[in-house]
Structure formats: C-alpha cells, structure tokens
Design a protein around this motif. Structure first.
Motif, short mmCIF file in Angstrom:
data_model
loop_
_atom_site.label_atom_id
_atom_site.label_comp_id
_atom_site.label_asym_id
_atom_site.label_seq_id
_atom_site.Cartn_x
_atom_site.Cartn_y
_atom_site.Cartn_z
N PRO A 154 0.98 -1.15 -0.49
CA PRO A 154 0.51 -0.54 -0.09
C PRO A 154 0.75 0.72 0.01
N GLY A 155 2.23 1.13 0.43
CA GLY A 155 2.63 2.42 0.77
C GLY A 155 2.77 2.39 -0.35
N SER A 156 4.05 1.72 -1.39
CA SER A 156 4.09 1.90 -2.65
C SER A 156 3.21 2.53 -3.34
N VAL A 157 1.90 1.92 -3.45
CA VAL A 157 0.98 2.50 -4.84
C VAL A 157 1.10 4.04 -4.07
N ILE A 158 0.69 4.31 -2.75
CA ILE A 158 0.35 5.88 -2.98
C ILE A 158 1.94 6.30 -3.22
N GLN A 159 2.58 5.96 -2.61
CA GLN A 159 4.02 6.71 -2.97
C GLN A 159 4.55 6.89 -4.89
N SER A 160 3.72 5.96 -5.68
CA SER A 160 3.91 5.92 -7.06
C SER A 160 2.31 7.00 -7.52
N LEU A 161 1.54 6.77 -7.01
CA LEU A 161 1.08 7.72 -7.41
C LEU A 161 1.13 9.03 -7.17
N ASN A 164 3.87 10.94 -9.19
CA ASN A 164 3.35 10.61 -11.06
C ASN A 164 2.19 11.97 -10.49
N GLY A 165 2.12 12.75 -9.89
CA GLY A 165 1.22 14.15 -9.90
C GLY A 165 -0.02 14.07 -9.65
N LEU A 166 -0.66 12.23 -9.43
CA LEU A 166 -1.85 11.82 -9.51
C LEU A 166 -2.33 12.20 -9.05
N ILE A 167 -2.22 12.04 -7.58
CA ILE A 167 -2.46 12.54 -6.63
C ILE A 167 -2.00 13.99 -5.69
N GLU A 168 -2.47 15.10 -5.14
CA GLU A 168 -1.93 15.95 -4.29
C GLU A 168 -1.44 15.45 -3.13
N ALA A 169 -0.34 16.42 -2.26
CA ALA A 169 -0.23 15.92 -0.87
C ALA A 169 -0.83 15.71 0.19
N ASP A 170 -2.05 16.84 0.44
CA ASP A 170 -3.29 15.98 0.68
C ASP A 170 -3.53 14.86 1.35
N ARG A 171 -4.36 14.59 -0.04
CA ARG A 171 -4.19 13.14 -0.17
C ARG A 171 -3.92 12.22 -0.02
N GLU A 172 -2.39 12.08 -0.83
CA GLU A 172 -1.32 11.68 -0.41
C GLU A 172 -1.13 11.49 1.56
N ARG A 173 -1.26 12.61 2.12
CA ARG A 173 -1.12 11.85 3.72
C ARG A 173 -2.80 11.34 5.01
N ARG A 174 -3.85 11.79 3.99
CA ARG A 174 -4.90 11.22 4.76
C ARG A 174 -4.98 9.23 4.28
N LEU A 175 -3.92 9.13 2.97
CA LEU A 175 -4.37 8.11 2.29
C LEU A 175 -2.90 7.00 4.19
N ARG A 176 -1.93 7.66 3.46
CA ARG A 176 -0.90 6.88 4.54
C ARG A 176 -1.11 6.84 5.78
N ASP A 177 -2.40 7.72 6.60
CA ASP A 177 -2.75 7.59 7.66
C ASP A 177 -3.60 5.90 8.03
N LEU A 178 -3.97 6.01 6.40
CA LEU A 178 -4.95 4.44 6.98
C LEU A 178 -4.10 3.75 6.48
N ILE A 179 -3.21 3.24 6.46
CA ILE A 179 -2.69 2.00 5.90
C ILE A 179 -2.26 1.20 6.89
N ASP A 180 -2.18 1.95 8.27
CA ASP A 180 -1.82 0.74 9.38
C ASP A 180 -3.73 0.57 9.49
N LEU A 181 -4.34 1.29 9.21
CA LEU A 181 -5.85 0.69 9.85
C LEU A 181 -5.93 -0.65 8.74
N ARG A 182 -5.70 -0.70 7.20
CA ARG A 182 -6.00 -2.03 6.49
C ARG A 182 -4.78 -2.85 7.12
N ASN A 183 -3.56 -2.47 7.25
CA ASN A 183 -3.00 -3.71 7.70
C ASN A 183 -3.74 -4.42 8.83
N ARG A 184 -4.04 -3.67 9.71
CA ARG A 184 -4.79 -4.92 10.87
C ARG A 184 -6.39 -5.44 10.42
#
Length: 215
Positions: A154-161, A164-184
């Motif tokens: 999941p982290g690599s997906v977000i980093q690639s997005l 490549n300019g496909l998501i803005e910084a705020d959306r990137e941060r919000r998605l990264r905040d959800l990785i732990d929840l996804r893994n749990r």
C-alpha cells in the motif's frame, strides 16, 4: 545465504531503477562519493535518483532493518534540505518471490469499484475498504505507473501515485494515515473498522486516478 541476499538486493535495486527511470529520473546504484552532496558526510546510500528539482537518496532495508537506530541519524542529515529527501525502500521478507499481477483495463476497474460501493451501501465497511485498496493498486497499474507482474505494498502504491502527480499532498497524507488500519484488518484485527468517510476516500481516489488516464 549471503549470495542469495545479495542477489535479492541486486534484483530489488534493479526494480527500483526501472521505476525511477520510467518517471524520468537518472538512477545510480551504489553511487561514488563524488556523486553525493557534501552534507551526507561519510554516509553512502544504496542508490541515488535525480531529476530537475528532485534528489532522492535511497537506502534499501529488509523489514528487520527498519529498527536500525542509524536510520534516525541518516534522516537528520536531510533536515533543512528541501531539494533532497530520503527514501527507505523496504524489501519483502522473501524478495526473490513474486506474484504475477496482470494489467486491467479502466472499464473493468470501474465495474469492480461498483461492487465495493454496493458493499459499503450495505454497511460492510471492512470488506469494501480492503477491496478499495486492491482496486487502487489496479488503477495505478492501469495508468502504466506500476510494473505489470509485480505486487505492490500500500505504501508503494501511494508513493507512486504521489510521484506521478496523480494525487495531491493532502490526499497522499490522508491515505498514508489509513495504511495501518488496512493492515490491521488484513491481518485479522476484528476490532478494526473503517468509517464510511475512510472507505470513500480510497474509492474516490480510484476515480481520480482513472479520470487522469483519460485526460
């Protein structure tokens, strides 16, 4: 065993090279001291990726290596250096193993997203959340920004997005905040439960990525 690990690291660095060069970077594995900025001192990274305005120092670690206290010291070298950043690239526990993932057309991903939307409407938030993450990776692959045949974290997906300019910084941060929840959830935490807004964030990011494919 040492030769196997060295081969694994070499293959991993080669996969990083392909990804960065596809994004327009100049990639140097095991850079010489002369290739590196003075502020790094005696630190020699595993790789260096550079293009106009972006300089990325790459340190390759196995999962156990993330506890290495030297990482914090290395990160501090980049304080006050906005044009330089550190990327700690994590190899899997079995980096020579691979999962064959085929590319998917955007229309098929949109149809699959409707399944997740239906699950969410029925109150099955956890199921919709996990499906959404898988479809987000599929959307990245449909954009041609992920190597076909290679599964991504999941982290690599977000980093690639983000790269490549496909998501803005705020959306990137919000998605990264959800990785732990996804893994749990994936690893059996039955108490973990995403909100509707959190599921919607991932689903609507898929829409944004697929829309960018058509512009």
């Amino acid at each position: 065993m040492t030769s196997i690990l060295q081969e694994a690291e070499t293959r991993f660095i080669d996969s990083l090279r392909a990804r960065y060069e596809a994004d327009g970077f100049t990639f140097t594995a095991h850079p010489d001291r002369g290739d590196l900025p003075d502020f790094l001192g005696g630190y020699r990274p595993d790789a260096l990726a550079r293009k106009s305005g972006q300089n990325i120092v790459i340190e390759v670690k196995g999962r156990s290596g993330l506890a290495d206290p030297r990482l914090q010291e290395i990160r501090r070298l980049f304080d006050g250096r906005p044009d330089w950043r550190l990327h700690v690239a994590v190899m899997g526990t079995d980096p020579l193993a691979s999962v064959a993932i085929a590319g998917v057309e955007p229309a098929a991903i949109r149809a699959a997203v409707k399944e997740a939307d239906a699950l969410l409407a029925q109150g099955h938030r956890r199921a919709a959340f996990i499906l959404a993450w898988s479809f987000l990776e599929a959307a990245l692959r449909a954009r041609g920004r992920a190597e076909v045949g290679r599964a991504l974290s999941p982290g690599s997906v977000i980093q690639s997005l983000a790269m490549n300019g496909l998501i803005e910084a705020d959306r990137e941060r919000r998605l990264r905040d959800l990785i732990d929840l996804r893994n749990r959830i994936v690893h059996g935490d039955v108490e973990a439960d995403p909100t509707t807004d959190e599921v919607e964030l991932v689903l609507r990011t898929i829409d944004l990525v697929l829309e960018a494919e058509e512009t």
